[in-house]
Design a protein around this motif. Structure first.
Motif, PDB file in Angstrom:
ATOM      1  N   HIS A  87     -20.210  -7.386  -9.773  1.00 35.04           N
ATOM      2  CA  HIS A  87     -19.288  -6.334 -10.183  1.00 35.04           C
ATOM      3  C   HIS A  87     -18.232  -6.872 -11.150  1.00 35.04           C
ATOM      4  O   HIS A  87     -17.499  -7.788 -10.797  1.00 35.04           O
ATOM      5  N   PRO A  88     -18.122  -6.292 -12.337  1.00 36.34           N
ATOM      6  CA  PRO A  88     -17.020  -6.688 -13.215  1.00 36.34           C
ATOM      7  C   PRO A  88     -15.701  -6.171 -12.636  1.00 36.34           C
ATOM      8  O   PRO A  88     -15.672  -5.166 -11.931  1.00 36.34           O
ATOM      9  N   VAL A  89     -14.619  -6.888 -12.933  1.00 34.92           N
ATOM     10  CA  VAL A  89     -13.303  -6.527 -12.410  1.00 34.92           C
ATOM     11  C   VAL A  89     -12.315  -6.482 -13.558  1.00 34.92           C
ATOM     12  O   VAL A  89     -12.320  -7.351 -14.428  1.00 34.92           O
ATOM     13  N   ARG A  90     -11.456  -5.472 -13.542  1.00 36.86           N
ATOM     14  CA  ARG A  90     -10.409  -5.338 -14.550  1.00 36.86           C
ATOM     15  C   ARG A  90      -9.053  -5.693 -13.941  1.00 36.86           C
ATOM     16  O   ARG A  90      -8.886  -5.678 -12.727  1.00 36.86           O
ATOM     17  N   TYR A  91      -8.101  -5.967 -14.827  1.00 36.63           N
ATOM     18  CA  TYR A  91      -6.761  -6.341 -14.407  1.00 36.63           C
ATOM     19  C   TYR A  91      -5.760  -5.316 -14.908  1.00 36.63           C
ATOM     20  O   TYR A  91      -5.704  -5.018 -16.100  1.00 36.63           O
ATOM     21  N   ALA A  92      -4.975  -4.755 -13.975  1.00 36.35           N
ATOM     22  CA  ALA A  92      -3.888  -3.833 -14.316  1.00 36.35           C
ATOM     23  C   ALA A  92      -2.578  -4.539 -13.997  1.00 36.35           C
ATOM     24  O   ALA A  92      -2.246  -4.720 -12.823  1.00 36.35           O
ATOM     25  N   PRO A  93      -1.844  -4.981 -15.012  1.00 33.07           N
ATOM     26  CA  PRO A  93      -0.588  -5.687 -14.765  1.00 33.07           C
ATOM     27  C   PRO A  93       0.384  -4.835 -13.943  1.00 33.07           C
ATOM     28  O   PRO A  93       0.416  -3.611 -14.076  1.00 33.07           O
ATOM     29  N   GLY A  94       1.168  -5.504 -13.111  1.00 32.72           N
ATOM     30  CA  GLY A  94       2.121  -4.812 -12.252  1.00 32.72           C
ATOM     31  C   GLY A  94       3.071  -3.903 -13.003  1.00 32.72           C
ATOM     32  O   GLY A  94       3.385  -2.801 -12.546  1.00 32.72           O
ATOM     33  N   ARG A  95       3.532  -4.320 -14.177  1.00 25.27           N
ATOM     34  CA  ARG A  95       4.460  -3.480 -14.950  1.00 25.27           C
ATOM     35  C   ARG A  95       3.787  -2.185 -15.402  1.00 25.27           C
ATOM     36  O   ARG A  95       4.414  -1.136 -15.456  1.00 25.27           O
ATOM     37  N   MET A  96       2.485  -2.247 -15.702  1.00 23.12           N
ATOM     38  CA  MET A  96       1.750  -1.049 -16.106  1.00 23.12           C
ATOM     39  C   MET A  96       1.610  -0.094 -14.920  1.00 23.12           C
ATOM     40  O   MET A  96       1.793   1.118 -15.056  1.00 23.12           O
ATOM     41  N   VAL A  97       1.316  -0.646 -13.741  1.00 22.97           N
ATOM     42  CA  VAL A  97       1.192   0.180 -12.535  1.00 22.97           C
ATOM     43  C   VAL A  97       2.544   0.792 -12.184  1.00 22.97           C
ATOM     44  O   VAL A  97       2.622   1.967 -11.817  1.00 22.97           O
ATOM     45  N   ALA A  98       3.629   0.020 -12.335  1.00 22.69           N
ATOM     46  CA  ALA A  98       4.978   0.541 -12.061  1.00 22.69           C
ATOM     47  C   ALA A  98       5.310   1.692 -13.003  1.00 22.69           C
ATOM     48  O   ALA A  98       5.885   2.707 -12.586  1.00 22.69           O
ATOM     49  N   ALA A  99       4.919   1.570 -14.263  1.00 15.83           N
ATOM     50  CA  ALA A  99       5.163   2.647 -15.228  1.00 15.83           C
ATOM     51  C   ALA A  99       4.369   3.889 -14.852  1.00 15.83           C
ATOM     52  O   ALA A  99       4.856   5.020 -14.977  1.00 15.83           O
ATOM     53  N   MET A 100       3.141   3.701 -14.364  1.00 22.06           N
ATOM     54  CA  MET A 100       2.311   4.836 -13.944  1.00 22.06           C
ATOM     55  C   MET A 100       2.919   5.549 -12.746  1.00 22.06           C
ATOM     56  O   MET A 100       2.789   6.763 -12.607  1.00 22.06           O
ATOM     57  N   SER A 101       3.603   4.804 -11.873  1.00 18.71           N
ATOM     58  CA  SER A 101       4.141   5.416 -10.655  1.00 18.71           C
ATOM     59  C   SER A 101       5.175   6.489 -10.967  1.00 18.71           C
ATOM     60  O   SER A 101       5.367   7.417 -10.182  1.00 18.71           O
ATOM     61  N   ALA A 102       5.852   6.367 -12.112  1.00 19.56           N
ATOM     62  CA  ALA A 102       6.839   7.370 -12.500  1.00 19.56           C
ATOM     63  C   ALA A 102       6.194   8.740 -12.725  1.00 19.56           C
ATOM     64  O   ALA A 102       6.838   9.773 -12.543  1.00 19.56           O
ATOM     65  N   ALA A 103       4.920   8.736 -13.089  1.00 17.20           N
ATOM     66  CA  ALA A 103       4.213   9.992 -13.343  1.00 17.20           C
ATOM     67  C   ALA A 103       3.737  10.667 -12.060  1.00 17.20           C
ATOM     68  O   ALA A 103       3.320  11.821 -12.085  1.00 17.20           O
ATOM     69  N   TYR A 104       3.791   9.952 -10.946  1.00 16.88           N
ATOM     70  CA  TYR A 104       3.300  10.480  -9.674  1.00 16.88           C
ATOM     71  C   TYR A 104       4.466  10.589  -8.702  1.00 16.88           C
ATOM     72  O   TYR A 104       4.831   9.624  -8.042  1.00 16.88           O
ATOM     73  N   ALA A 105       5.030  11.764  -8.596  1.00 20.30           N
ATOM     74  CA  ALA A 105       6.156  11.997  -7.690  1.00 20.30           C
ATOM     75  C   ALA A 105       5.641  12.060  -6.256  1.00 20.30           C
ATOM     76  O   ALA A 105       4.444  12.158  -6.016  1.00 20.30           O
ATOM     77  N   GLY A 106       6.536  12.004  -5.332  1.00 21.00           N
ATOM     78  CA  GLY A 106       6.134  12.140  -3.934  1.00 21.00           C
ATOM     79  C   GLY A 106       6.541  10.928  -3.139  1.00 21.00           C
ATOM     80  O   GLY A 106       7.637  10.396  -3.309  1.00 21.00           O
ATOM     81  N   GLU A 107       5.599  10.467  -2.293  1.00 15.16           N
ATOM     82  CA  GLU A 107       5.914   9.368  -1.393  1.00 15.16           C
ATOM     83  C   GLU A 107       6.443   8.152  -2.153  1.00 15.16           C
ATOM     84  O   GLU A 107       6.129   7.943  -3.309  1.00 15.16           O
ATOM     85  N   GLY A 108       7.267   7.381  -1.478  1.00 11.56           N
ATOM     86  CA  GLY A 108       7.818   6.169  -2.087  1.00 11.56           C
ATOM     87  C   GLY A 108       6.757   5.107  -2.267  1.00 11.56           C
ATOM     88  O   GLY A 108       5.563   5.364  -2.127  1.00 11.56           O
ATOM     89  N   LYS A 109       7.188   3.909  -2.549  1.00 17.58           N
ATOM     90  CA  LYS A 109       6.265   2.797  -2.770  1.00 17.58           C
ATOM     91  C   LYS A 109       5.586   2.420  -1.452  1.00 17.58           C
ATOM     92  O   LYS A 109       6.243   2.039  -0.494  1.00 17.58           O
ATOM     93  N   THR A 110       4.279   2.545  -1.413  1.00 14.66           N
ATOM     94  CA  THR A 110       3.480   2.123  -0.260  1.00 14.66           C
ATOM     95  C   THR A 110       2.248   1.405  -0.786  1.00 14.66           C
ATOM     96  O   THR A 110       1.886   1.541  -1.958  1.00 14.66           O
ATOM     97  N   ASP A 111       1.589   0.649   0.087  1.00 12.05           N
ATOM     98  CA  ASP A 111       0.371  -0.050  -0.313  1.00 12.05           C
ATOM     99  C   ASP A 111      -0.714   0.935  -0.735  1.00 12.05           C
ATOM    100  O   ASP A 111      -1.409   0.714  -1.724  1.00 12.05           O
ATOM    101  N   SER A 112      -0.874   2.026   0.014  1.00  8.92           N
ATOM    102  CA  SER A 112      -1.917   2.997  -0.321  1.00  8.92           C
ATOM    103  C   SER A 112      -1.619   3.679  -1.658  1.00  8.92           C
ATOM    104  O   SER A 112      -2.534   3.913  -2.455  1.00  8.92           O
ATOM    105  N   LYS A 113      -0.350   3.983  -1.912  1.00  4.82           N
ATOM    106  CA  LYS A 113       0.006   4.599  -3.193  1.00  4.82           C
ATOM    107  C   LYS A 113      -0.240   3.609  -4.332  1.00  4.82           C
ATOM    108  O   LYS A 113      -0.764   3.996  -5.387  1.00  4.82           O
TER     109      LYS A 113
END
Length: 157
Positions: A87-113
């Motif tokens: 299986h090939p694997v991609r890398y999503a830098p933490g700063r990119m994921v943090a920026a994406m979280s702003a677009a998803y309102a609702g629950e706070g920071k959790t592992d599942s989110k």
């Protein structure tokens, strides 16, 4: 704790995001082409559990795009097992994921989110870096796993 979400019909493509923890792989979330959660599970950094998860997730779609947020030592076992499974694997830098979280309102920071956001980032952004699975750490760990499996088979066979 594992949750089936949606039906069990395999799709053409699914995106699996793994939120990597320092001591264990905290959470994996799989989404379909619409961003609907197909499966979500808390994980430990254990070879047999990770292998079972890889097989289960592989059954959800013909092609699974795996994405992680860390590529250092805490991710080594998962990366080696994914490489061993082809299986090939991609890398999503933490700063990119943090920026994406702003677009998803609702629950706070959790592992599942976070795992969901990693999967969504991979689904939406097709420009993520593919991890070089021939890297020394991953390759060496993969060889050690294969050797241990051979020894185990010899002992029990």
């Amino acid at each position: 704790m594992k949750h089936w979400i949606g039906d069990s019909v395999a799709r053409e493509v699914a995106w699996a995001g793994v939120d990597i923890g320092k001591a264990h792989h905290r959470w994996v979330c799989v989404v379909d082409s619409e961003g609907t959660k197909l499966w979500s599970a808390k994980l430990v950094n254990d070879e047999s559990e990770l292998t079972a998860v890889i097989m289960k997730v592989s059954g959800l779609a013909e092609q699974v795009v795996w994405t992680v947020d860390i590529v250092s030592a805490p991710a080594a076992l998962l990366l080696a097992l994914l490489a061993q499974a082809g299986h090939p694997v991609r890398y999503a830098p933490g700063r990119m994921v943090a920026a994406m979280s702003a677009a998803y309102a609702g629950e706070g920071k959790t592992d599942s989110k976070d795992a969901f956001l990693i999967a969504e980032t991979a689904r939406i952004r097709r420009d993520l870096t593919v991890i070089d699975q021939s890297a020394d750490l991953t390759r060496n760990l993969g060889l050690l796993i294969a050797h241990r499996n051979d020894l185990t088979a010899d002992r029990s066979g």
